[in-house]
Write a protein that holds these residues in place. Structure first.
Motif, PDB file in Angstrom:
ATOM      1  N   PHE A 316      -2.716   8.197 -31.699  1.00  0.00           N
ATOM      2  CA  PHE A 316      -2.910   7.037 -30.680  1.00  0.00           C
ATOM      3  C   PHE A 316      -2.637   7.206 -29.397  1.00  0.00           C
ATOM      4  CE2 PHE A 316      -3.783   3.151 -33.746  1.00  0.00           C
ATOM      5  CZ  PHE A 316      -4.878   3.784 -34.283  1.00  0.00           C
ATOM      6  N   HIS A 317      -2.656   8.434 -28.950  1.00  0.00           N
ATOM      7  CA  HIS A 317      -2.678   8.606 -27.371  1.00  0.00           C
ATOM      8  C   HIS A 317      -4.087   8.300 -26.963  1.00  0.00           C
ATOM      9  CE1 HIS A 317       0.292  12.359 -27.940  1.00  0.00           C
ATOM     10  NE2 HIS A 317       0.911  11.169 -28.074  1.00  0.00           N
ATOM     11  N   PHE A 318      -3.841   7.838 -25.658  1.00  0.00           N
ATOM     12  CA  PHE A 318      -5.224   7.528 -25.012  1.00  0.00           C
ATOM     13  C   PHE A 318      -5.241   8.379 -23.815  1.00  0.00           C
ATOM     14  CE2 PHE A 318      -4.515   2.531 -25.343  1.00  0.00           C
ATOM     15  CZ  PHE A 318      -4.402   2.790 -26.643  1.00  0.00           C
ATOM     16  N   ALA A 319      -6.323   9.238 -23.881  1.00  0.00           N
ATOM     17  CA  ALA A 319      -6.966  10.124 -23.097  1.00  0.00           C
ATOM     18  C   ALA A 319      -7.874   9.441 -22.162  1.00  0.00           C
ATOM     19  CB  ALA A 319      -7.491  11.369 -23.567  1.00  0.00           C
ATOM     20  N   SER A 320      -8.048   9.579 -20.847  1.00  0.00           N
ATOM     21  CA  SER A 320      -9.020   8.926 -19.982  1.00  0.00           C
ATOM     22  C   SER A 320      -9.214   7.715 -20.101  1.00  0.00           C
ATOM     23  CB  SER A 320     -10.311   9.789 -20.139  1.00  0.00           C
ATOM     24  OG  SER A 320     -10.192  11.327 -19.927  1.00  0.00           O
ATOM     25  N   PHE A 321      -8.038   7.041 -20.120  1.00  0.00           N
ATOM     26  CA  PHE A 321      -7.748   5.540 -20.197  1.00  0.00           C
ATOM     27  C   PHE A 321      -8.494   4.950 -18.874  1.00  0.00           C
ATOM     28  CE2 PHE A 321      -4.739   1.689 -20.616  1.00  0.00           C
ATOM     29  CZ  PHE A 321      -5.703   0.927 -20.985  1.00  0.00           C
ATOM     30  N   LYS A 322      -9.476   4.398 -18.766  1.00  0.00           N
ATOM     31  CA  LYS A 322     -10.138   3.626 -17.672  1.00  0.00           C
ATOM     32  C   LYS A 322      -9.988   2.442 -17.675  1.00  0.00           C
ATOM     33  CE  LYS A 322     -14.379   4.026 -14.794  1.00  0.00           C
ATOM     34  NZ  LYS A 322     -15.760   4.523 -14.673  1.00  0.00           N
ATOM     35  N   THR A 323      -9.535   1.670 -16.384  1.00  0.00           N
ATOM     36  CA  THR A 323      -9.514   0.183 -16.443  1.00  0.00           C
ATOM     37  C   THR A 323     -10.437  -0.109 -15.376  1.00  0.00           C
ATOM     38  OG1 THR A 323      -7.631   0.283 -14.785  1.00  0.00           O
ATOM     39  CG2 THR A 323      -7.015   0.548 -17.107  1.00  0.00           C
ATOM     40  N   PRO A 324     -10.406  -1.416 -15.290  1.00  0.00           N
ATOM     41  CA  PRO A 324     -11.222  -2.313 -14.198  1.00  0.00           C
ATOM     42  C   PRO A 324     -10.419  -1.685 -12.590  1.00  0.00           C
ATOM     43  CG  PRO A 324     -10.843  -3.701 -15.928  1.00  0.00           C
ATOM     44  CD  PRO A 324     -10.148  -2.711 -16.262  1.00  0.00           C
ATOM     45  N   SER A 325     -11.435  -1.691 -11.724  1.00  0.00           N
ATOM     46  CA  SER A 325     -10.754  -1.212 -10.412  1.00  0.00           C
ATOM     47  C   SER A 325      -9.924  -2.276 -10.150  1.00  0.00           C
ATOM     48  CB  SER A 325     -12.229  -1.109  -9.530  1.00  0.00           C
ATOM     49  OG  SER A 325     -13.162   0.123  -9.963  1.00  0.00           O
ATOM     50  N   VAL A 326      -9.048  -1.710  -9.328  1.00  0.00           N
ATOM     51  CA  VAL A 326      -7.978  -2.475  -8.802  1.00  0.00           C
ATOM     52  C   VAL A 326      -8.312  -2.977  -7.413  1.00  0.00           C
ATOM     53  CG1 VAL A 326      -5.552  -2.763  -7.957  1.00  0.00           C
ATOM     54  CG2 VAL A 326      -5.958  -1.622 -10.166  1.00  0.00           C
ATOM     55  N   LYS A 327      -8.219  -4.220  -7.199  1.00  0.00           N
ATOM     56  CA  LYS A 327      -8.643  -4.494  -5.814  1.00  0.00           C
ATOM     57  C   LYS A 327      -7.618  -5.670  -5.207  1.00  0.00           C
ATOM     58  CE  LYS A 327     -13.597  -4.902  -6.615  1.00  0.00           C
ATOM     59  NZ  LYS A 327     -14.677  -5.544  -6.926  1.00  0.00           N
ATOM     60  N   VAL A 328      -7.006  -5.372  -3.995  1.00  0.00           N
ATOM     61  CA  VAL A 328      -5.803  -6.017  -3.463  1.00  0.00           C
ATOM     62  C   VAL A 328      -6.331  -6.790  -2.100  1.00  0.00           C
ATOM     63  CG1 VAL A 328      -3.680  -5.889  -2.485  1.00  0.00           C
ATOM     64  CG2 VAL A 328      -4.237  -4.909  -4.381  1.00  0.00           C
ATOM     65  N   GLU A 329      -6.350  -7.960  -2.034  1.00  0.00           N
ATOM     66  CA  GLU A 329      -6.489  -8.738  -0.756  1.00  0.00           C
ATOM     67  C   GLU A 329      -5.713  -8.293   0.595  1.00  0.00           C
ATOM     68  OE1 GLU A 329      -9.132 -10.643  -0.491  1.00  0.00           O
ATOM     69  OE2 GLU A 329      -9.492 -10.762  -2.430  1.00  0.00           O
ATOM     70  N   LYS A 330      -6.299  -7.623   1.474  1.00  0.00           N
ATOM     71  CA  LYS A 330      -5.506  -7.203   2.639  1.00  0.00           C
ATOM     72  C   LYS A 330      -4.885  -7.871   3.501  1.00  0.00           C
ATOM     73  CE  LYS A 330      -6.914  -2.816   1.730  1.00  0.00           C
ATOM     74  NZ  LYS A 330      -5.951  -1.559   1.745  1.00  0.00           N
ATOM     75  N   ASP A 331      -5.643  -9.265   3.760  1.00  0.00           N
ATOM     76  CA  ASP A 331      -5.044 -10.213   4.485  1.00  0.00           C
ATOM     77  C   ASP A 331      -3.568 -10.913   3.793  1.00  0.00           C
ATOM     78  OD1 ASP A 331      -5.844 -11.709   2.350  1.00  0.00           O
ATOM     79  OD2 ASP A 331      -7.057 -12.996   3.384  1.00  0.00           O
ATOM     80  N   GLN A 332      -3.159 -10.366   2.655  1.00  0.00           N
ATOM     81  CA  GLN A 332      -1.919 -10.794   2.210  1.00  0.00           C
ATOM     82  C   GLN A 332      -0.878  -9.882   2.076  1.00  0.00           C
ATOM     83  OE1 GLN A 332      -2.807 -12.408  -2.142  1.00  0.00           O
ATOM     84  NE2 GLN A 332      -4.263 -13.809  -1.495  1.00  0.00           N
ATOM     85  N   ILE A 333      -1.336  -8.576   2.634  1.00  0.00           N
ATOM     86  CA  ILE A 333      -0.290  -7.530   2.693  1.00  0.00           C
ATOM     87  C   ILE A 333       0.269  -7.549   4.098  1.00  0.00           C
ATOM     88  CG2 ILE A 333       0.109  -5.069   2.681  1.00  0.00           C
ATOM     89  CD1 ILE A 333      -1.008  -6.538  -0.064  1.00  0.00           C
ATOM     90  N   THR A 334       1.704  -7.443   4.165  1.00  0.00           N
ATOM     91  CA  THR A 334       2.188  -7.249   5.551  1.00  0.00           C
ATOM     92  C   THR A 334       2.627  -6.005   5.901  1.00  0.00           C
ATOM     93  OG1 THR A 334       4.511  -7.668   4.360  1.00  0.00           O
ATOM     94  CG2 THR A 334       3.427  -9.617   5.037  1.00  0.00           C
ATOM     95  N   ASP A 335       3.009  -5.041   4.788  1.00  0.00           N
ATOM     96  CA  ASP A 335       3.157  -3.575   5.257  1.00  0.00           C
ATOM     97  C   ASP A 335       2.640  -2.910   4.086  1.00  0.00           C
ATOM     98  OD1 ASP A 335       5.114  -3.610   3.520  1.00  0.00           O
ATOM     99  OD2 ASP A 335       6.547  -4.516   4.726  1.00  0.00           O
ATOM    100  N   ALA A 336       2.765  -1.280   4.704  1.00  0.00           N
ATOM    101  CA  ALA A 336       2.369  -0.249   3.564  1.00  0.00           C
ATOM    102  C   ALA A 336       2.997  -0.453   2.324  1.00  0.00           C
ATOM    103  CB  ALA A 336       2.468   1.061   4.143  1.00  0.00           C
ATOM    104  N   ALA A 337       4.420  -0.747   2.134  1.00  0.00           N
ATOM    105  CA  ALA A 337       5.202  -0.584   1.244  1.00  0.00           C
ATOM    106  C   ALA A 337       4.796  -1.946   0.352  1.00  0.00           C
ATOM    107  CB  ALA A 337       6.503  -0.692   1.553  1.00  0.00           C
ATOM    108  N   SER A 338       4.256  -3.195   0.968  1.00  0.00           N
ATOM    109  CA  SER A 338       4.153  -4.430   0.283  1.00  0.00           C
ATOM    110  C   SER A 338       2.704  -4.115  -0.566  1.00  0.00           C
ATOM    111  CB  SER A 338       3.905  -5.457   1.206  1.00  0.00           C
ATOM    112  OG  SER A 338       5.116  -5.631   1.569  1.00  0.00           O
ATOM    113  N   GLU A 339       1.706  -3.304   0.208  1.00  0.00           N
ATOM    114  CA  GLU A 339       0.337  -2.939  -0.263  1.00  0.00           C
ATOM    115  C   GLU A 339       0.566  -2.083  -1.412  1.00  0.00           C
ATOM    116  OE1 GLU A 339      -3.824  -0.826   1.023  1.00  0.00           O
ATOM    117  OE2 GLU A 339      -2.190  -0.980   2.415  1.00  0.00           O
TER     118      GLU A 339
END
Length: 388
Positions: A316-339
């Motif tokens: 039950f190992h998962f190879a090539s486990f593909k998930t929905p693309s991750v999207k982050v709203e840029k206007d809510q990010i204050t710095d690179a670490a937060s992003e």
């Protein structure tokens, strides 16, 4: 590929701590530092293995909680730097220095054994000092709420290296691989666990024995899911806790690629079926011939979100486990670490939802497989295969 990649190979473990510390994160910081990665690029060492930051594999400073502590997750990476000398190159240099030694000692017909070993060590050391180490990084995500840990590699040697270093780092910890039987135990209630225990075919309780003795779980699961894909509804409901709401519907089916294995007088035979299938006629023929599905691509869909993984039936190992693309709203990010943190949390959300859907599917199968209706269902599957 890293844990944040769109597609990742994932091996899961359950972490057990004999004496859980009061301050888990302070303890983890101290322990990770004891086995932190040490660079070897300026020396001649052949191998260096240790922990680094997931966001910066050049750093092994775990003194700041934010670098590896994300809410209830501990996240870090295993780094392995290794120098490799091609055998042909080593042999050529060895022959050259041995020839030079014999030329300097005309009374000898061949190099004495001890001297030959000294020359080999010297040649190897020289070549290692002239060779740059090749780095490899493998991410680790440890959910401290559930004790479930994900490691981003399925390579057997890398897994062995990771397990050994983890136990050395976190003394008093145990890593239990999440194999089909163990995963089932975690999904079932007390009655279900008793029914599963009655079907346990392992000769002992070691991980290898549990995997080997209970291959039937993965084989029956994939055989059943193929039957469901082609003859029954592919719709199921969420029955496990997680991001998705209990009772929500989702779709699960097999497609694209399946691997089957079976024994014969000439040894183990493999059949790989690739490409979209309408009836899986080749697979059904192989199943009728005594082979079993040992690996398959599983598709999971909920509304517009899609997950895809290559399931290794034995482990039950998962190879090539593909998930929905991750999207982050840029206007809510204050710095690179937060992003980076926002991307991490979003990735964990979609990954955990995919695992929740898979566990819901597997729980549905287990309830059927361990229940009174299974003989009838199994008979229908056999009849369907015979009609191929």
């Amino acid at each position: 590929m890293g844990i944040l990649a769109n597609s990742v190979s994932l091996c899961q473990f359950q972490v057990l701590l004999d004496n859980p510390p009061d301050d888990l994160f302070a303890w983890a910081s101290e322990q990770l530092a004891t086995k932190a990665f040490r660079p070897i690029d300026r020396g001649s060492e052949e191998l260096s293995v240790g922990w680094v930051l997931v966001d910066d594999p050049q750093s092994s400073d775990f003194s700041e909680p934010r670098t590896f502590w994300r809410d209830h997750y501990l996240v870090f990476s295993l780094r392995r730097d290794q120098r490799r000398i091609p055998s042909a190159l080593l042999k050529a240099h060895q022959e050259r220095v041995e020839a030079e030694f014999l030329a300097a000692h005309p009374g000898l017909n061949r190099v004495p054994k001890q001297k030959r070993e000294e020359l080999r060590d010297a040649v190897r050391g020289t070549l290692l000092s002239q060779t740059l180490p090749v780095p490899a990084v493998f991410d680790v995500v440890w959910d401290t709420r559930t004790g479930r840990l994900g490691f981003a590699s399925l390579n057997a040697k890398v897994l062995e290296m990771f397990e050994g270093l983890f136990r050395q780092t976190f003394e008093g910890s145990r890593l239990i691989a999440v194999h089909p039987y163990g995963r089932g135990e975690g999904l079932l209630d007390e009655t279900g666990r008793a029914a599963l225990a009655a079907e346990n075919r392992a000769g002992g309780d070691s991980v290898l024995e549990m995997i080997e003795g209970n291959r039937w779980l993965g084989e029956d699961f994939l055989r059943w899911l193929l039957y469901q894909t082609l003859t029954e509804s592919s719709r199921y409901t969420v029955n496990r806790p997680g991001p998705a709401i209990a009772g929500e519907g989702f779709v699960a089916y097999l497609n694209d690629r399946l691997l089957l294995k079976g024994g014969s007088e000439s040894g183990v035979q493999k059949v790989t079926v690739v490409g979209p299938q309408d009836a899986f006629s080749e697979v059904r023929t192989a199943l009728n011939g005594g082979k079993q599905i040992t690996e398959a691509i599983v598709h999971l869909e909920k509304l517009e979100d899609q997950w895809k993984l290559t399931l290794k039936g034995e482990t039950f190992h998962f190879a090539s486990f593909k998930t929905p693309s991750v999207k982050v709203e840029k206007d809510q990010i204050t710095d690179a670490a937060s992003e980076k943190e926002a991307v991490f949390y979003e990735k964990m959300h979609v990954m955990e939802e995919g695992l929740q859907l898979f566990d819901s599917l597997y729980r549905h199968f287990l309830d059927l497989r361990l229940g009174a209706d299974w003989p009838a269902v199994n008979a229908r599957i056999a009849e369907w295969l015979a009609a191929e």
